[in-house]
Motif scaffolding. Sequence first.
Motif, PDB file in Angstrom:
ATOM      1  N   GLN A 171       0.824  -1.212   0.000  1.00  0.00           N
ATOM      2  CA  GLN A 171       0.000   0.000   0.000  1.00  0.00           C
ATOM      3  C   GLN A 171       0.861   1.266   0.000  1.00  0.00           C
ATOM      4  O   GLN A 171       0.527   2.256  -0.649  1.00  0.00           O
ATOM      5  N   ALA A 172       1.961   1.238   0.742  1.00  0.00           N
ATOM      6  CA  ALA A 172       2.838   2.410   0.793  1.00  0.00           C
ATOM      7  C   ALA A 172       3.420   2.718  -0.581  1.00  0.00           C
ATOM      8  O   ALA A 172       3.472   3.879  -1.001  1.00  0.00           O
ATOM      9  N   VAL A 173       3.837   1.680  -1.294  1.00  0.00           N
ATOM     10  CA  VAL A 173       4.368   1.887  -2.647  1.00  0.00           C
ATOM     11  C   VAL A 173       3.255   2.358  -3.581  1.00  0.00           C
ATOM     12  O   VAL A 173       3.463   3.239  -4.420  1.00  0.00           O
ATOM     13  N   LYS A 174       2.054   1.808  -3.404  1.00  0.00           N
ATOM     14  CA  LYS A 174       0.943   2.203  -4.276  1.00  0.00           C
ATOM     15  C   LYS A 174       0.591   3.679  -4.097  1.00  0.00           C
ATOM     16  O   LYS A 174       0.281   4.376  -5.070  1.00  0.00           O
ATOM     17  N   LEU A 175       0.618   4.175  -2.874  1.00  0.00           N
ATOM     18  CA  LEU A 175       0.312   5.587  -2.674  1.00  0.00           C
ATOM     19  C   LEU A 175       1.338   6.470  -3.380  1.00  0.00           C
ATOM     20  O   LEU A 175       0.981   7.498  -3.964  1.00  0.00           O
ATOM     21  N   SER A 176       2.597   6.066  -3.344  1.00  0.00           N
ATOM     22  CA  SER A 176       3.616   6.802  -4.095  1.00  0.00           C
ATOM     23  C   SER A 176       3.331   6.730  -5.587  1.00  0.00           C
ATOM     24  O   SER A 176       3.503   7.726  -6.315  1.00  0.00           O
ATOM     25  N   ASN A 177       2.890   5.578  -6.046  1.00  0.00           N
ATOM     26  CA  ASN A 177       2.516   5.404  -7.450  1.00  0.00           C
ATOM     27  C   ASN A 177       1.380   6.352  -7.833  1.00  0.00           C
ATOM     28  O   ASN A 177       1.389   6.963  -8.914  1.00  0.00           O
ATOM     29  N   GLN A 178       0.415   6.516  -6.936  1.00  0.00           N
ATOM     30  CA  GLN A 178      -0.735   7.369  -7.241  1.00  0.00           C
ATOM     31  C   GLN A 178      -0.348   8.844  -7.277  1.00  0.00           C
ATOM     32  O   GLN A 178      -0.952   9.631  -8.014  1.00  0.00           O
ATOM     33  N   VAL A 179       0.641   9.231  -6.484  1.00  0.00           N
ATOM     34  CA  VAL A 179       1.159  10.597  -6.581  1.00  0.00           C
ATOM     35  C   VAL A 179       1.734  10.824  -7.973  1.00  0.00           C
ATOM     36  O   VAL A 179       1.479  11.857  -8.615  1.00  0.00           O
ATOM     37  N   LEU A 180       2.502   9.864  -8.461  1.00  0.00           N
ATOM     38  CA  LEU A 180       3.051   9.974  -9.813  1.00  0.00           C
ATOM     39  C   LEU A 180       1.942  10.049 -10.858  1.00  0.00           C
ATOM     40  O   LEU A 180       1.992  10.880 -11.779  1.00  0.00           O
ATOM     41  N   CYS A 181       0.932   9.193 -10.729  1.00  0.00           N
ATOM     42  CA  CYS A 181      -0.172   9.198 -11.699  1.00  0.00           C
ATOM     43  C   CYS A 181      -0.884  10.548 -11.711  1.00  0.00           C
ATOM     44  O   CYS A 181      -1.206  11.081 -12.783  1.00  0.00           O
ATOM     45  N   ALA A 182      -1.161  11.087 -10.534  1.00  0.00           N
ATOM     46  CA  ALA A 182      -1.886  12.353 -10.436  1.00  0.00           C
ATOM     47  C   ALA A 182      -1.083  13.489 -11.056  1.00  0.00           C
ATOM     48  O   ALA A 182      -1.619  14.315 -11.812  1.00  0.00           O
ATOM     49  N   LEU A 183       0.221  13.524 -10.769  1.00  0.00           N
ATOM     50  CA  LEU A 183       1.040  14.617 -11.273  1.00  0.00           C
ATOM     51  C   LEU A 183       1.388  14.445 -12.746  1.00  0.00           C
ATOM     52  O   LEU A 183       1.544  15.431 -13.477  1.00  0.00           O
ATOM     53  N   HIS A 184       1.473  13.202 -13.212  1.00  0.00           N
ATOM     54  CA  HIS A 184       1.621  12.982 -14.654  1.00  0.00           C
ATOM     55  C   HIS A 184       0.431  13.570 -15.403  1.00  0.00           C
ATOM     56  O   HIS A 184       0.582  14.145 -16.490  1.00  0.00           O
ATOM     57  N   MET A 185      -0.765  13.426 -14.815  1.00  0.00           N
ATOM     58  CA  MET A 185      -1.960  13.944 -15.482  1.00  0.00           C
ATOM     59  C   MET A 185      -1.938  15.463 -15.541  1.00  0.00           C
ATOM     60  O   MET A 185      -2.347  16.061 -16.552  1.00  0.00           O
ATOM     61  N   VAL A 186      -1.447  16.114 -14.502  1.00  0.00           N
ATOM     62  CA  VAL A 186      -1.305  17.570 -14.537  1.00  0.00           C
ATOM     63  C   VAL A 186      -0.368  17.964 -15.676  1.00  0.00           C
ATOM     64  O   VAL A 186      -0.675  18.853 -16.486  1.00  0.00           O
ATOM     65  N   GLY A 187       0.791  17.320 -15.746  1.00  0.00           N
ATOM     66  CA  GLY A 187       1.750  17.635 -16.798  1.00  0.00           C
ATOM     67  C   GLY A 187       1.192  17.376 -18.180  1.00  0.00           C
ATOM     68  O   GLY A 187       1.404  18.175 -19.110  1.00  0.00           O
ATOM     69  N   LEU A 188       0.464  16.266 -18.331  1.00  0.00           N
ATOM     70  CA  LEU A 188      -0.117  15.925 -19.627  1.00  0.00           C
ATOM     71  C   LEU A 188      -1.144  16.966 -20.055  1.00  0.00           C
ATOM     72  O   LEU A 188      -1.135  17.439 -21.202  1.00  0.00           O
ATOM     73  N   CYS A 189      -2.032  17.339 -19.144  1.00  0.00           N
ATOM     74  CA  CYS A 189      -3.060  18.331 -19.483  1.00  0.00           C
ATOM     75  C   CYS A 189      -2.439  19.679 -19.838  1.00  0.00           C
ATOM     76  O   CYS A 189      -2.863  20.339 -20.802  1.00  0.00           O
ATOM     77  N   GLU A 190      -1.420  20.072 -19.102  1.00  0.00           N
ATOM     78  CA  GLU A 190      -0.828  21.384 -19.364  1.00  0.00           C
ATOM     79  C   GLU A 190      -0.017  21.378 -20.656  1.00  0.00           C
ATOM     80  O   GLU A 190       0.035  22.391 -21.367  1.00  0.00           O
ATOM     81  N   ALA A 191       0.600  20.243 -20.987  1.00  0.00           N
ATOM     82  CA  ALA A 191       1.288  20.143 -22.277  1.00  0.00           C
ATOM     83  C   ALA A 191       0.290  20.254 -23.422  1.00  0.00           C
ATOM     84  O   ALA A 191       0.558  20.926 -24.439  1.00  0.00           O
ATOM     85  N   MET A 192      -0.872  19.619 -23.284  1.00  0.00           N
ATOM     86  CA  MET A 192      -1.902  19.697 -24.309  1.00  0.00           C
ATOM     87  C   MET A 192      -2.428  21.130 -24.438  1.00  0.00           C
ATOM     88  O   MET A 192      -2.675  21.627 -25.547  1.00  0.00           O
ATOM     89  N   GLN A 193      -2.597  21.792 -23.316  1.00  0.00           N
ATOM     90  CA  GLN A 193      -3.055  23.179 -23.336  1.00  0.00           C
ATOM     91  C   GLN A 193      -2.049  24.085 -24.050  1.00  0.00           C
ATOM     92  O   GLN A 193      -2.410  24.939 -24.857  1.00  0.00           O
ATOM     93  N   LEU A 194      -0.785  23.892 -23.744  1.00  0.00           N
ATOM     94  CA  LEU A 194       0.250  24.709 -24.368  1.00  0.00           C
ATOM     95  C   LEU A 194       0.308  24.469 -25.868  1.00  0.00           C
ATOM     96  O   LEU A 194       0.427  25.420 -26.659  1.00  0.00           O
ATOM     97  N   ALA A 195       0.185  23.210 -26.287  1.00  0.00           N
ATOM     98  CA  ALA A 195       0.193  22.900 -27.717  1.00  0.00           C
ATOM     99  C   ALA A 195      -0.971  23.584 -28.423  1.00  0.00           C
ATOM    100  O   ALA A 195      -0.806  24.165 -29.505  1.00  0.00           O
ATOM    101  N   GLN A 196      -2.143  23.542 -27.801  1.00  0.00           N
ATOM    102  CA  GLN A 196      -3.317  24.173 -28.395  1.00  0.00           C
ATOM    103  C   GLN A 196      -3.118  25.679 -28.536  1.00  0.00           C
ATOM    104  O   GLN A 196      -3.432  26.273 -29.576  1.00  0.00           O
ATOM    105  N   GLN A 197      -2.572  26.297 -27.502  1.00  0.00           N
ATOM    106  CA  GLN A 197      -2.363  27.748 -27.531  1.00  0.00           C
ATOM    107  C   GLN A 197      -1.354  28.162 -28.597  1.00  0.00           C
ATOM    108  O   GLN A 197      -1.409  29.273 -29.126  1.00  0.00           O
TER     109      GLN A 197
END
Length: 293
Positions: A171-197
Amino acid sequence: MNQQIAFLGLGVMGGYMAANLAQGGYSVKAWNRTPNRPGVEVAASGGATIVSSIREAVETADIIFSCVGDVPDVEEVILGAGGVAEFAKPGALVIDTSTIGPNAARKIGSTLNKHNLRFLDAPISGGDIGAKNGTLTIMVGGEPTDFEESKSVLEVLGKTIRLCGSIGSGQAVKLSNQVLCALHMVGLCEAMQLAQQQGIDPNLIVEVCSTGAAGSWALANLGPKIIESDFRPGFMIKHILKDLRLVQESLKESGEELPGVEMSDRLFKMVQELDNGMGGEQGTQAMIRAYHL
């Protein structure tokens, strides 16, 4: 493959997992709290026997899998009245693949031990794609002997399977994994936004950036879904929010703060509130909607 397997929880991922175990040659009895869900049909089509009660699923099982939602759901299925602890045969191995945090895992393991039952916490990562293809990452906490006993079964479900330590460590490793997943999504969305702009075809971001240092599972698998506005869930926003809650609860003991976690939590909650409060039923890639409000 004489081991009898019970599988409890046939959601987006559990249905495929039960099907893969049955197709792998194991005798699988599967149960879901809500009948007539898509995952129930997936499991049945794969060869699992669908039963109507936890008792019927577990009373002859050697290994009992659970894949449900939040901590109260897991505790109800495993420890509650009519649950696993009441009807499993002595010595059975219970493997919970839900994400519930280290504290809950240790509590469940301790309680099951009093019922002469063994326990592994084995949270999974890889979404519906990984569940369907049998390529999940499985992070395991528990006794090495129990892990070795279960490894051949886990290998039907996953590609990367690692014993991380004692109960709660998965569970401890999984929570660290979920932090990565959540922040990857932020980076992905912002990269898409920048490309669109900048007037750039967002498909180029997926095709080009995936081959370099910015490449990730999220970019390759969820980037195309963002481009197509395909928000069907492989992993629902309400579930990542539950996981981020567990992360934040674990931080309270130390008083530490993770700004990225707080930001992703806020963005996911903005989407959760959409569609009359039903936005949380969408996949995590729907975070992009927070940037279009």
